[in-house]
Scaffold this active site. Structure first.
Site, PDB file in Angstrom:
ATOM      1  N   LEU A 221     -46.348 -41.116 -23.463  1.00  8.21           N
ATOM      2  CA  LEU A 221     -46.256 -42.492 -23.951  1.00  8.21           C
ATOM      3  C   LEU A 221     -44.915 -43.064 -23.496  1.00  8.21           C
ATOM      4  O   LEU A 221     -43.880 -42.386 -23.586  1.00  8.21           O
ATOM      5  CB  LEU A 221     -46.331 -42.554 -25.478  1.00  8.21           C
ATOM      6  N   ASP A 222     -44.911 -44.311 -23.015  1.00  7.75           N
ATOM      7  CA  ASP A 222     -43.668 -44.968 -22.626  1.00  7.75           C
ATOM      8  C   ASP A 222     -42.750 -45.111 -23.835  1.00  7.75           C
ATOM      9  O   ASP A 222     -43.215 -45.147 -24.980  1.00  7.75           O
ATOM     10  CB  ASP A 222     -43.960 -46.368 -22.070  1.00  7.75           C
ATOM     11  N   PRO A 223     -41.439 -45.238 -23.604  1.00  6.37           N
ATOM     12  CA  PRO A 223     -40.511 -45.417 -24.732  1.00  6.37           C
ATOM     13  C   PRO A 223     -40.868 -46.603 -25.624  1.00  6.37           C
ATOM     14  O   PRO A 223     -40.709 -46.525 -26.847  1.00  6.37           O
ATOM     15  CB  PRO A 223     -39.163 -45.630 -24.026  1.00  6.37           C
ATOM     16  N   MET A 224     -41.349 -47.716 -25.049  1.00  6.74           N
ATOM     17  CA  MET A 224     -41.683 -48.878 -25.867  1.00  6.74           C
ATOM     18  C   MET A 224     -42.936 -48.658 -26.710  1.00  6.74           C
ATOM     19  O   MET A 224     -43.159 -49.359 -27.699  1.00  6.74           O
ATOM     20  CB  MET A 224     -41.871 -50.126 -25.003  1.00  6.74           C
ATOM     21  N   ALA A 225     -43.769 -47.701 -26.329  1.00  2.00           N
ATOM     22  CA  ALA A 225     -45.042 -47.474 -27.008  1.00  2.00           C
ATOM     23  C   ALA A 225     -44.858 -46.613 -28.253  1.00  2.00           C
ATOM     24  O   ALA A 225     -43.928 -45.820 -28.360  1.00  2.00           O
ATOM     25  CB  ALA A 225     -46.027 -46.808 -26.060  1.00  2.00           C
TER      26      ALA A 225
END
Length: 297
Positions: A39-43
């Site tokens: 998962l991306d950091p923003m997710a």
């Protein structure tokens, strides 16, 4: 000693998946930890994490379908196709003329079903051995190849008008390898106003649900799913006798038992409820394609 098992974690925004794995390692006192699907950091949302021998199961979790809740901002394009990137273009007032609810619905339908999708250039896909996002950060131009994915559900659940923008809350069911950022980018491009992702939450991975996950503050009291219980959510369970379990662990085939499998793979579970491993068809026989370590589970 840490027992093998599967842990469901609700990742907060701002941390990488690797950060979460590091926290789990510290909490459980083991180095043998892995996850199924970055998962991306923003997710935010569901990370399926394996500990000890259960990391072997993650191979079979990675490819299952997933559900995401997201917010797509129409009217702006960014260099990363999400809110972490610099805004590269803003829609003009004139370009909004044709962006009607009906036209948005058409654009969503065009991105539903079996589609060809170009991943975001800042994805974790490797190009000549290096991550695409590392190449982009190094100033190199990256153009990734289109890939076939399946979006089985793409529903707009809410919309909010802003200052020169329109936010769409969406729910997406999709195959593994689908990039929600790319859906946002492509919908915005199709509508002629640009688009990017401002929020992303993974709520389901196969039969694992974020409602059953723990947050990072709850790791100390977290309960693991046993390898057998976790495998039965990903593969068809197959009960095997003690003799068959012993043969599988020793690399022997189960002669003439291929008809017991409905699909190509199954989770072999012994009489004590312990996961022996994953078996596959080999002609008329069954053969182990992955064995679990022989430790107490």
């Amino acid at each position: 000693m840490v027992s093998p098992g599967i842990l469901l974690v609700d990742k907060p925004a701002g941390l990488t998946s690797h950060d979460v794995v590091a926290r789990v390692r510290r909490a459980f006192g083991t180095r043998k930890v892995g996850h199924a699907g970055t998962l991306d950091p923003m997710a935010t949302g569901l990370l399926v994490i394996g500990l000890e021998g259960a990391t072997r199961l993650l191979t079979y979790v990675v490819g299952v379908d997933k559900t995401y809740e997201a917010t797509i901002r129409l009217g702006q394009s960014t260099g990363t196709d999400d809110a972490d990137g610099e805004i590269l273009a803003r829609a003009t007032e004139a370009s909004w003329t044709g962006v009607t609810p009906e036209r948005i619905a058409e654009g969503v339908r065009a991105l539903t079903g079996a589609i060809s999708q170009v991943p975001s250039s800042v994805s974790a896909i490797k190009v000549d051995g290096r991550r695409a996002y590392d190449l982009v950060r190094a100033g190199e131009e990256v153009v990734l190849k289109a890939r076939s994915v399946t979006v089985s559900r793409f529903d707009v659940t809410d919309r909010r008008a802003g200052d020169g923008t329109l936010d769409l809350d969406v729910v997406v069911d999709c195959s593994s390898g689908t990039y929600i950022r790319s859906l946002a980018r492509d919908l915005g491009a199709d509508l002629g106003v640009g688009g990017h992702l401002t929020a992303l939450r993974r709520t389901r991975v196969g039969d694992f649900d974020v409602a059953d996950a723990v947050d990072l503050d709850g790791l100390a009291d977290a309960r693991l799913l046993s390898p057998a219980a976790a495998a039965a959510r990903v593969l068809d369970p197959l009960s095997v006798s003690a003799a068959d379990a012993r043969d599988l662990r020793h690399g022997k085939r189960l002669i003439g038992q291929a008809t017991r499998l409905r699909g190509s793979l199954a989770a072999a579970i012994d009489e004590d409820g312990v996961l022996v491993g994953v078996v596959e068809k080999r002609g008329d026989d069954l053969k182990s394609t992955m064995n679990m370590p022989e430790v107490a589970q």
